[in-house]
Scaffold this motif. Structure first.
Motif, mmCIF file in Angstrom:
data_model
loop_
_atom_site.group_PDB
_atom_site.id
_atom_site.type_symbol
_atom_site.label_atom_id
_atom_site.label_comp_id
_atom_site.label_asym_id
_atom_site.label_seq_id
_atom_site.Cartn_x
_atom_site.Cartn_y
_atom_site.Cartn_z
ATOM 1 N N ILE A 200 -24.427 0.502 7.590
ATOM 2 C CA ILE A 200 -24.305 1.928 7.905
ATOM 3 C C ILE A 200 -23.660 2.156 9.268
ATOM 4 N N ASP A 201 -24.075 1.382 10.282
ATOM 5 C CA ASP A 201 -23.631 1.642 11.651
ATOM 6 C C ASP A 201 -22.310 0.978 12.011
ATOM 7 N N ILE A 202 -21.918 -0.058 11.283
ATOM 8 C CA ILE A 202 -20.707 -0.789 11.658
ATOM 9 C C ILE A 202 -19.642 -0.721 10.570
ATOM 10 N N LEU A 203 -19.990 -1.148 9.372
ATOM 11 C CA LEU A 203 -18.968 -1.219 8.324
ATOM 12 C C LEU A 203 -18.483 0.158 7.880
ATOM 13 N N VAL A 204 -19.392 1.109 7.719
ATOM 14 C CA VAL A 204 -18.974 2.442 7.262
ATOM 15 C C VAL A 204 -18.033 3.108 8.266
ATOM 16 N N PRO A 205 -18.353 3.132 9.591
ATOM 17 C CA PRO A 205 -17.375 3.711 10.534
ATOM 18 C C PRO A 205 -16.042 2.971 10.544
ATOM 19 N N LEU A 206 -16.071 1.644 10.433
ATOM 20 C CA LEU A 206 -14.826 0.889 10.407
ATOM 21 C C LEU A 206 -13.996 1.200 9.162
ATOM 22 N N SER A 207 -14.656 1.603 8.103
ATOM 23 C CA SER A 207 -13.979 1.798 6.818
ATOM 24 C C SER A 207 -13.510 3.230 6.604
ATOM 25 N N ARG A 208 -13.526 4.065 7.629
ATOM 26 C CA ARG A 208 -13.247 5.482 7.411
ATOM 27 C C ARG A 208 -11.837 5.729 6.865
ATOM 28 N N THR A 209 -10.832 4.958 7.319
ATOM 29 C CA THR A 209 -9.492 5.153 6.766
ATOM 30 C C THR A 209 -9.415 4.679 5.320
ATOM 31 N N MET A 210 -10.087 3.580 5.008
ATOM 32 C CA MET A 210 -10.119 3.111 3.622
ATOM 33 C C MET A 210 -10.878 4.096 2.743
ATOM 34 N N ILE A 211 -11.955 4.669 3.264
ATOM 35 C CA ILE A 211 -12.711 5.670 2.514
ATOM 36 C C ILE A 211 -11.826 6.871 2.208
ATOM 37 N N ALA A 212 -11.046 7.313 3.213
ATOM 38 C CA ALA A 212 -10.142 8.446 2.993
ATOM 39 C C ALA A 212 -9.106 8.129 1.932
ATOM 40 N N ALA A 213 -8.545 6.920 1.975
ATOM 41 C CA ALA A 213 -7.554 6.527 0.972
ATOM 42 C C ALA A 213 -8.164 6.515 -0.426
ATOM 43 N N MET A 214 -9.362 5.935 -0.538
ATOM 44 C CA MET A 214 -10.026 5.890 -1.839
ATOM 45 C C MET A 214 -10.424 7.294 -2.300
ATOM 46 N N PHE A 215 -10.799 8.149 -1.363
ATOM 47 C CA PHE A 215 -11.182 9.514 -1.742
ATOM 48 C C PHE A 215 -10.009 10.246 -2.375
ATOM 49 N N ILE A 216 -8.817 10.085 -1.809
ATOM 50 C CA ILE A 216 -7.634 10.740 -2.382
ATOM 51 C C ILE A 216 -7.402 10.259 -3.809
ATOM 52 N N ILE A 217 -7.382 8.943 -3.978
ATOM 53 C CA ILE A 217 -7.084 8.375 -5.298
ATOM 54 C C ILE A 217 -8.120 8.806 -6.328
ATOM 55 N N MET A 218 -9.394 8.686 -5.965
ATOM 56 C CA MET A 218 -10.454 8.971 -6.927
ATOM 57 C C MET A 218 -10.627 10.465 -7.175
ATOM 58 N N PHE A 219 -10.425 11.289 -6.145
ATOM 59 C CA PHE A 219 -10.535 12.735 -6.343
ATOM 60 C C PHE A 219 -9.465 13.226 -7.309
ATOM 61 N N VAL A 220 -8.227 12.805 -7.101
ATOM 62 C CA VAL A 220 -7.140 13.224 -7.985
ATOM 63 C C VAL A 220 -7.379 12.716 -9.404
ATOM 64 N N PHE A 221 -7.855 11.460 -9.521
ATOM 65 C CA PHE A 221 -8.129 10.897 -10.844
ATOM 66 C C PHE A 221 -9.235 11.674 -11.548
ATOM 67 N N GLY A 222 -10.310 11.999 -10.821
ATOM 68 C CA GLY A 222 -11.397 12.758 -11.422
ATOM 69 C C GLY A 222 -11.004 14.184 -11.734
ATOM 70 N N TRP A 223 -10.237 14.815 -10.840
ATOM 71 C CA TRP A 223 -9.814 16.200 -11.043
ATOM 72 C C TRP A 223 -8.977 16.343 -12.313
#
Length: 294
Positions: A200-223
């Motif tokens: 929670i304290d290390i990996l999640v903050p480090l992954s914020r750009t990857m999370i954003a990239a995955m959010f775009i892909i998955m949001f569009v796919f789900g929408w």
């Protein structure tokens, strides 16, 4: 000296011509891709009868306001419970729930595969990865049967939960976690950080750009999901935009004309949220897929 000046001018002229050519190609390609949208927009401004008679044209009518009122706020369908605002809400719930669910499940699966010393971790990853070979169309009937037996038809849980397991998200997060320096893991262990705190304290903050990239892909796919909502939702108040637009163009009651203006305007509205998400997260999307932000 004169020859050097001449070669410089020739190089600048060549660069200028290539730049103009590149931009011309981009502009023409953009206009070509926007042409269907412009045709759809034009058909939302004229009466439905004129659309049937003449099809797309260069005439801009005055039906945009009434069509927007009908599309967003007037009920449609057989039950009279299906408005554009309700379908927009359902689409947002599906898209956001789809994206967040896939990100959470993908991160947790990748974290377990990379950081827990499991004997068959690599085998488990490749088993997960091979599910990419099984698209939704292949497993839709057993998935539907499971959802039906669990009583989740016509619910948001039924729309989202069966599809949130994602081999794509697991793959990208696994590759990202493997690039995290081992020294960071050792430092966190020395400081007394347990598995949950480290995640929670290390990996999640480090992954914020990857999370954003995955959010775009998955949001569009789900929408843009159409087949799964069509199978799961039979009540009109649970229809998404993509599901409801098709129904509006197919409803024929006696001599009633299909509401092309209303359906086309809903189609334009359905395009806007994915485009805005891509624009908003564009820089993070590029960083997430090309850079290591550690």
């Amino acid at each position: 000296m004169a020859s050097a000046t001449s070669s410089t001018q020739t190089r600048k002229r060549g660069i200028r011509l290539s730049t103009i050519l590149d931009h011309t190609i981009l502009i023409v390609g953009s206009l070509f891709m926007m042409l269907p949208l412009l045709m759809i927009f034009q058909m939302t401004t004229v009466p439905d009868v004129e659309v049937i008679k003449t099809g797309p044209s260069l005439t801009i009518g005055d039906e945009l306001g009434p069509n927007f009122q009908k599309a967003m706020f007037e009920a449609s369908g057989f039950s009279g419970q299906n408005t554009g605002m309700n379908m927009l809400k359902n689409s947002f719930i599906l898209g956001i729930g789809f994206a967040l669910g896939k990100i959470i499940i993908g991160m947790m699966a990748a974290y377990a595969i990379v950081y827990f010393r499991l004997r068959f971790a690599t085998l488990a990853f490749w088993v997960i990865f091979t599910t990419l070979l099984l698209p939704l169309e292949v497993r839709i009937l057993p998935s539907y049967e499971v959802v039906q037996k669990l009583g989740m038809l016509n619910t948001y849980q039924g729309l989202i939960i069966p599809l949130i397991a994602s081999a794509t998200a697991t793959f990208f997060f696994r590759q990202f976690f493997r690039s995290v320096p081992e020294e960071l893991v050792e430092a966190a262990r020395i400081d007394g950080a347990g598995p949950v705190k480290f995640f929670i304290d290390i990996l999640v903050p480090l992954s914020r750009t990857m999370i954003a990239a995955m959010f775009i892909i998955m949001f569009v796919f789900g929408w843009n999901q159409y087949l799964w909502p069509t199978m799961i939702t039979t009540e009109e108040d649970m229809f998404t935009l993509v599901r409801g637009i098709k129904q509006i163009t197919q409803v024929l009651e006696g001599n009633r004309i299909p509401e092309y203006g209303r359906a086309n305007l809903l189609a334009i509205i359905a395009i806007i949220p994915p485009v805005m998400v891509v624009i908003f997260f564009q820089s993070w999307f590029v960083k997430g897929l090309t850079e290591s932000d550690k």
